[in-house]
Design an enzyme around this catalytic site. Structure first.
Site, PDB file in Angstrom:
ATOM      1  N   LYS A   1       0.953  -1.118  -0.311  1.00 40.70           N
ATOM      2  CA  LYS A   1       0.014   0.026   0.085  1.00 40.70           C
ATOM      3  C   LYS A   1       0.943   1.256   0.024  1.00 40.70           C
ATOM      4  O   LYS A   1       2.012   0.991   0.448  1.00 40.70           O
ATOM      5  CB  LYS A   1      -0.867   0.054   1.195  1.00 40.70           C
TER       6      LYS A   1
ATOM      7  N   ASP B   1      -6.916   4.665  -4.660  1.00 42.41           N
ATOM      8  CA  ASP B   1      -7.574   4.328  -3.497  1.00 42.41           C
ATOM      9  C   ASP B   1      -8.255   5.957  -3.165  1.00 42.41           C
ATOM     10  O   ASP B   1      -8.493   6.453  -4.182  1.00 42.41           O
ATOM     11  CB  ASP B   1      -6.711   4.183  -2.548  1.00 42.41           C
TER      12      ASP B   1
END
Length: 446
Positions: A127, A167
């Site tokens: 991430k 995201d």
């Protein structure tokens, strides 16, 4: 994996990673589930697999300088945590939001390990992101920031190494600028290096809808175990971004009545069912606030602040951000007769709230299972890029639904095997862990 070793490991992880509450919460949840494996897998204990899995393989922090429209130099901080590559290249989104810090990126990356493993596709967990806020910025400012961000990040990513996606705060616009800079720097048209791309330059149909569609599909499977379906049920959704919008769309297609949406200013209730086209116009086209929906929709009401979870609903789909559902919200959901909660966002339900829901018999689908549709379809996008191919919307959605059904079945079967029937949290954590752990054992100590 004796109880003491799990306790000792948790204590070490918390001490080694201070002031990272979101990461601590994620580790506690996973390690708590792994207690059910006590004494059954000595091979994992011997290789200290759990300890290895709690430590990222690589953490990258870098400066992102850029020039705003006034000619002033701005400085943000960029992150990429490459957590685990046992099953494939690191895979996980980039989040651009003022709240981003190392602890949040580590929490998201740790969750991504197990989520990606559950899909059954060859992708590891990672991430990244930045404390940059794209809201209120011009397209030129966003472009300059993205170019600066990629100028540093490009050296750590690649279709066989690390494949970022979008995201919160990173949509098609940002992915385009990031991909353009990667292409410029590397002199390669490496389509598989980023997912969430535009359809005309390597993107996949259904990727935009995937996380929301997948969450609704998972919730439909959960309802099926209760002898129910969405047909005729009232559904509450938080958020009004990509995940929320397409969760609402799929719920409506499945016969449910989604009645709420929200943003940081408050929430709207539309008992007739959310007008999806109006919501898309306000949030996707105009980038407006949720209160404008009530101004333009007869019968809808806007509640400033407050919690969307105080509205009576049969099914709850939190699709906004982490830790949005607190214990008071959970008690309200129970009191109002909610039957299912499936997480569309990453860890949107606080740990104490999860216990309240589960103790009351509300079926709870954790994000690492319920919102895996987004990363699953990203992996399908990678497959299409590798084969220089494109798939139809129908075929891609069929693959997505099949993956979500398999995840649901895997969670239930694993929970049953380890003595926690019906516990989606235990099932998801253990099933994901075992896939990654077996690969790590095969590779040796690396």
């Amino acid at each position: 994996m004796a109880r003491e070793s799990i306790d000792d490991l948790l204590e070490r992880v918390l001490a080694r990673n201070p002031n990272e509450p979101e990461f601590h919460q994620a580790v506690r949840e996973v390690l708590g589930s792994l207690r059910a494996m006590e004494g059954r897998h000595p091979e994992y204990e011997d290789a200290r697999i759990v300890a290895q899995m709690c430590e990222p393989e690589r953490q990258i922090i870098f400066r992102v300088p850029w020039i705003d429209d006034a000619g002033t130099v701005q400085i943000n901080r960029g992150y990429r945590v490459e957590f685990n590559s046992a099953l494939g290249p690191y895979k996980g989104g980039l989040r651009f939001h003022p709240s981003v810090n190392l602890g949040i990126v580590k929490f998201l990356g740790f969750e991504q390990i197990f989520k990606n493993a559950l899909t059954g596709l060859p992708i590891g967990g990672g991430k990244g992101g930045s404390d940059f806020d794209p809201h209120g910025k011009s397209d030129d400012e966003v472009m300059r920031f993205c170019q600066s961000f990629m100028t540093e990040l490009y050296r750590y990513i690649g279709e066989y190494t690390d494949v970022p996606a979008g995201d919160i705060g990173v949509g098609a616009r940002e992915i385009g600028y990031l991909f353009g800079q990667y292409k410029r720097i590397t002199n390669r048209y490496e389509s598989g290096v980023l997912t969430g791309k535009g359809l005309s330059w390597g993107g996949s149909l259904v990727r935009t809808e995937a996380t929301g569609y997948g969450a609704a599909a998972f919730a439909q499977e959960m309802l099926g175990t209760l002898g129910m379906s969405f047909d005729g049920l009232t559904v509450g959704v938080s958020g009004s971004g990509n995940v929320a919008i397409y969760a609402i769309e799929k719920v409506q297609q499945l016969g449910g009545r989604a009645i709420t949406a929200s943003d940081s200013s408050g929430y709207v209730v539309d008992e007739a069912g959310i007008d999806l086209e109006l919501l898309k116009q306000i949030k996707e086209v105009e980038r407006g606030r949720i209160g404008e929906y009530a101004e333009r929709r007869s019968g809808a009401r806007f509640v400033k602040g407050g919690s969307v979870w105080e509205v009576p609903m049969d099914v709850a789909l939190p699709c906004a951000t982490q830790n949005e559902v607190d214990p008071d919200d959970a008690r309200a959901l129970v009191q109002n007769g909610a039957k299912v909660l499936a997480e569309g966002a990453n860890m949107p339900t606080q740990a104490d709230a999860v216990e309240i829901l589960r103790d009351a018999g509300v079926a709870f689908g954790p994000g690492k299972a319920a919102n895996a549709g987004g990363v699953a379809t990203s992996a399908l996008e990678m497959q299409q890029n590798a084969g220089r191919d494109t798939w139809t919307f129908e075929h891609t959605e069929e693959r997505l639904v099949e993956i979500m059904k398999n995840i649901h079945a895997d969670c239930l079967a694993t929970a049953e095997e380890y003595g926690h029937p019906g516990d989606y949290v235990a099932g998801a954590n253990i099933a994901g862990f075992r896939r990654v752990a077996d690969a790590m054992l095969a590779f040796g100590v690396v």
